[in-house]
Structure formats: structure tokens, C-alpha cells
Write a protein that holds these residues in place. Structure first.
Motif, PDB file in Angstrom:
ATOM      1  N   GLY A 173       4.540  17.170   2.840  1.00 52.03           N
ATOM      2  CA  GLY A 173       3.676  15.997   2.938  1.00 52.03           C
ATOM      3  C   GLY A 173       4.462  14.750   3.268  1.00 52.03           C
ATOM      4  N   GLN A 174       3.839  13.601   3.003  1.00 51.64           N
ATOM      5  CA  GLN A 174       4.438  12.314   3.340  1.00 51.64           C
ATOM      6  C   GLN A 174       4.275  11.334   2.183  1.00 51.64           C
ATOM      7  N   LEU A 175       5.177  10.376   2.150  1.00 53.79           N
ATOM      8  CA  LEU A 175       5.007   9.181   1.336  1.00 53.79           C
ATOM      9  C   LEU A 175       4.920   8.016   2.318  1.00 53.79           C
ATOM     10  N   ILE A 176       3.758   7.369   2.399  1.00 53.36           N
ATOM     11  CA  ILE A 176       3.538   6.264   3.328  1.00 53.36           C
ATOM     12  C   ILE A 176       3.651   4.959   2.550  1.00 53.36           C
ATOM     13  N   LEU A 177       4.523   4.061   3.015  1.00 48.96           N
ATOM     14  CA  LEU A 177       4.735   2.773   2.355  1.00 48.96           C
ATOM     15  C   LEU A 177       4.555   1.663   3.376  1.00 48.96           C
ATOM     16  N   VAL A 178       3.694   0.696   3.058  1.00 48.52           N
ATOM     17  CA  VAL A 178       3.454  -0.443   3.942  1.00 48.52           C
ATOM     18  C   VAL A 178       3.368  -1.695   3.076  1.00 48.52           C
ATOM     19  N   ALA A 179       4.204  -2.694   3.376  1.00 47.45           N
ATOM     20  CA  ALA A 179       4.201  -3.950   2.632  1.00 47.45           C
ATOM     21  C   ALA A 179       4.142  -5.112   3.611  1.00 47.45           C
ATOM     22  N   GLY A 180       3.503  -6.210   3.196  1.00 49.72           N
ATOM     23  CA  GLY A 180       3.447  -7.376   4.062  1.00 49.72           C
ATOM     24  C   GLY A 180       2.222  -8.220   3.799  1.00 49.72           C
ATOM     25  N   ASN A 181       1.814  -8.968   4.825  1.00 49.67           N
ATOM     26  CA  ASN A 181       0.647  -9.839   4.727  1.00 49.67           C
ATOM     27  C   ASN A 181      -0.014  -9.927   6.101  1.00 49.67           C
ATOM     28  N   ASP A 182      -0.759 -10.996   6.347  1.00 45.48           N
ATOM     29  CA  ASP A 182      -1.468 -11.110   7.626  1.00 45.48           C
ATOM     30  C   ASP A 182      -0.557 -11.528   8.776  1.00 45.48           C
ATOM     31  N   ALA A 200       0.857  -1.185   0.000  1.00 43.34           N
ATOM     32  CA  ALA A 200       0.000   0.000   0.000  1.00 43.34           C
ATOM     33  C   ALA A 200       0.892   1.234   0.000  1.00 43.34           C
ATOM     34  N   LEU A 201       0.630   2.150  -0.932  1.00 47.65           N
ATOM     35  CA  LEU A 201       1.385   3.398  -1.024  1.00 47.65           C
ATOM     36  C   LEU A 201       0.405   4.559  -1.000  1.00 47.65           C
ATOM     37  N   ALA A 202       0.780   5.610  -0.312  1.00 46.10           N
ATOM     38  CA  ALA A 202      -0.057   6.806  -0.283  1.00 46.10           C
ATOM     39  C   ALA A 202       0.833   8.037  -0.229  1.00 46.10           C
ATOM     40  N   GLU A 203       0.497   9.023  -1.021  1.00 43.53           N
ATOM     41  CA  GLU A 203       1.192  10.308  -0.982  1.00 43.53           C
ATOM     42  C   GLU A 203       0.228  11.344  -0.431  1.00 43.53           C
ATOM     43  N   THR A 204       0.650  12.044   0.612  1.00 45.03           N
ATOM     44  CA  THR A 204      -0.211  13.029   1.245  1.00 45.03           C
ATOM     45  C   THR A 204       0.351  14.438   1.067  1.00 45.03           C
ATOM     46  N   GLU A 205      -0.513  15.406   1.281  1.00 41.96           N
ATOM     47  CA  GLU A 205      -0.125  16.818   1.247  1.00 41.96           C
ATOM     48  C   GLU A 205      -0.623  17.470   2.528  1.00 41.96           C
ATOM     49  N   ALA A 206       0.234  18.253   3.156  1.00 39.90           N
ATOM     50  CA  ALA A 206      -0.142  18.914   4.407  1.00 39.90           C
ATOM     51  C   ALA A 206      -0.997  20.139   4.100  1.00 39.90           C
ATOM     52  N   SER A 207      -2.267  20.082   4.488  1.00 41.71           N
ATOM     53  CA  SER A 207      -3.162  21.225   4.291  1.00 41.71           C
ATOM     54  C   SER A 207      -3.116  22.179   5.478  1.00 41.71           C
ATOM     55  N   LYS A 208      -2.574  21.694   6.596  1.00 41.34           N
ATOM     56  CA  LYS A 208      -2.373  22.528   7.781  1.00 41.34           C
ATOM     57  C   LYS A 208      -1.019  22.178   8.361  1.00 41.34           C
ATOM     58  N   ARG A 209      -0.137  23.177   8.487  1.00 37.34           N
ATOM     59  CA  ARG A 209       1.229  22.918   8.941  1.00 37.34           C
ATOM     60  C   ARG A 209       1.614  23.874  10.061  1.00 37.34           C
ATOM     61  N   PRO A 210       2.344  23.376  11.070  1.00 32.66           N
ATOM     62  CA  PRO A 210       2.892  24.284  12.081  1.00 32.66           C
ATOM     63  C   PRO A 210       4.088  25.037  11.505  1.00 32.66           C
ATOM     64  N   ALA A 211       4.562  26.027  12.239  1.00 29.75           N
ATOM     65  CA  ALA A 211       5.667  26.866  11.762  1.00 29.75           C
ATOM     66  C   ALA A 211       6.924  26.054  11.487  1.00 29.75           C
TER      67      ALA A 211
END
Length: 207
Positions: free
Chosen positions: A161-170, A141-152
């Protein structure tokens, strides 16, 4: 650890964006934690020995950027962590649980979605792109996010933003959150290399 020499050309998109192709020269088998992978161009694997591990962690896989001076073997935890740019842990945690811990909902019947942010959250992300991909005896599973609210602090660092990567099984999984920044000279290239690494994972070794 057994290394099989070969060549694999990984081309395609990081989610829905265009990436350069990554040619890898070595495939690495890790039967101790039930995964094998292709080391992509741009990253160099560090040989880790005698590393301290938390309960439930099957193994630790560390990488440094190619060309960065490193020792072949680093035994002390503090030593190799100082050399490593990226540290991945293969854990006895199901893929969907690992994804949720990183704010991502992975459902077999729909594309990955972000968990709702808390009302008082200082950082709020929106989902730009997301996808899942079948792996040998596993899933990615891959997801690219964008920060719509950011602290200083994020604004100063150019974090977008982030790139979230998760691989595996049960049975086991490996997950990583890569922060995207307009001020980091390595952010985009490292994100491409990490995506290629996760796309090459094979969980057959543990079955």
C-alpha cells in the motif's frame, strides 16, 4: 537556511496505528519556500546547493537515513539525488490540488477520500485510515491505503500500500507518497519518520 536548535518530542499515531515517539534535535527554517520543520530521529537532512528546479518549485528538501555516509554539501543534482533516500519539493500548488494529483480528495467538510480507480487500472487501492490535522498557517492530510489489486511486480516486491502525506495551504504545499512494503527493512520506520516530519511543518514563514 537558518537552523534553530531545540528539542521537540513528537509522539502519537501514524493515522490510527501506534508509533514510537520521535525526538528531534534541530528545527530548520526555510524562508525561501515559506516552511519550517523538525528533522525527526531516523532521518538526516542533506544540504542542497545549486539544484535544478522545475517552474513553480520553491525549494527542494532532501533527507538520507541517519547513519548513512553523506557529504555536507552536494552541488550536482545527480550527486545529491544518489545520496538522498527522500526528496521533497515545496511547490506553488494549493494543498487540495496537490492532494488530488496523488489520488486524494481533501474536503473541509469530510475526511480525506481516494479518487475512484479507472475500470482498467492495474492497481486498485482501498483506504485504511485517513485524517487531517491543523498546522500553523496550514493543514496536513494523511492517508494510509491498502492495495486490493496488485500486479505481479508489486507482489514480488512485497508492496502492500501507500502512505500519502500532503501539507500546505492555499498558496503552497509539499506532498509525498511513501510505498509500504513487507520486504523492505526500512518501510515502517521510514513511514513513521516521514509522518513525524510532516506533522511538524509550520507554514508561518511564508506569510
Amino acid at each position: 537556511m537558518i537552523q534553530r536548535v531545540g528539542t521537540l518530542l513528537l509522539c502519537g499515531g501514524l493515522l490510527l496505528t501506534t508509533l514510537a515517539c520521535h525526538a528531534a534535535a534541530t528545527r530548520v527554517d526555510r524562508p525561501d519556500c515559506g516552511v519550517s520543520f523538525q528533522t525527526p530521529t531516523g532521518l538526516r537532512q542533506l544540504e542542497i546547493t545549486d539544484a535544478e528546479r522545475e517552474a513553480g518549485t520553491l525549494c527542494i528538501i532532501a533527507f538520507a537515513r541517519a547513519g548513512k555516509p553523506t557529504h555536507a554539501t552536494v552541488g550536482q543534482v545527480e550527486g545529491w539525488r544518489e545520496l538522498a533516500d527522500y526528496v521533497l519539493e515545496v511547490k506553488q500548488v494549493p494543498l487540495r490540488e496537490a492532494a488530488r494529483e496523488r489520488g486524494l480528495v481533501v474536503d473541509p467538510d469530510s475526511p480525506p477520500q481516494l479518487l475512484p480507480a479507472a475500470p482498467d487500472a492495474s492497481v486498485v487501492f482501498t483506504l485504511k485510515h485517513a485524517q487531517t490535522q491543523a498546522l500553523p498557517h496550514g493543514e496536513l492530510a494523511l492517508a494510509e491505503t491498502e492495495a486490493s489489486k496488485r500486479p505481479a511486480s508489486m507482489i514480488r516486491n512485497g508492496t502492500t500500500g501507500q502512505l500519502i502525506l500532503v501539507a500546505g495551504n492555499d498558496d503552497r504545499s509539499v506532498a509525498y507518497v511513501h510505498w509500504l512494503s513487507t520486504r523492505s527493512p526500512h518501510s515502517s520506520e521510514d513511514g513513521q519518520a516521514l509522518a513525524a516530519l510532516f506533522k511538524s511543518m509550520d507554514f508561518t514563514a511564508g506569510d
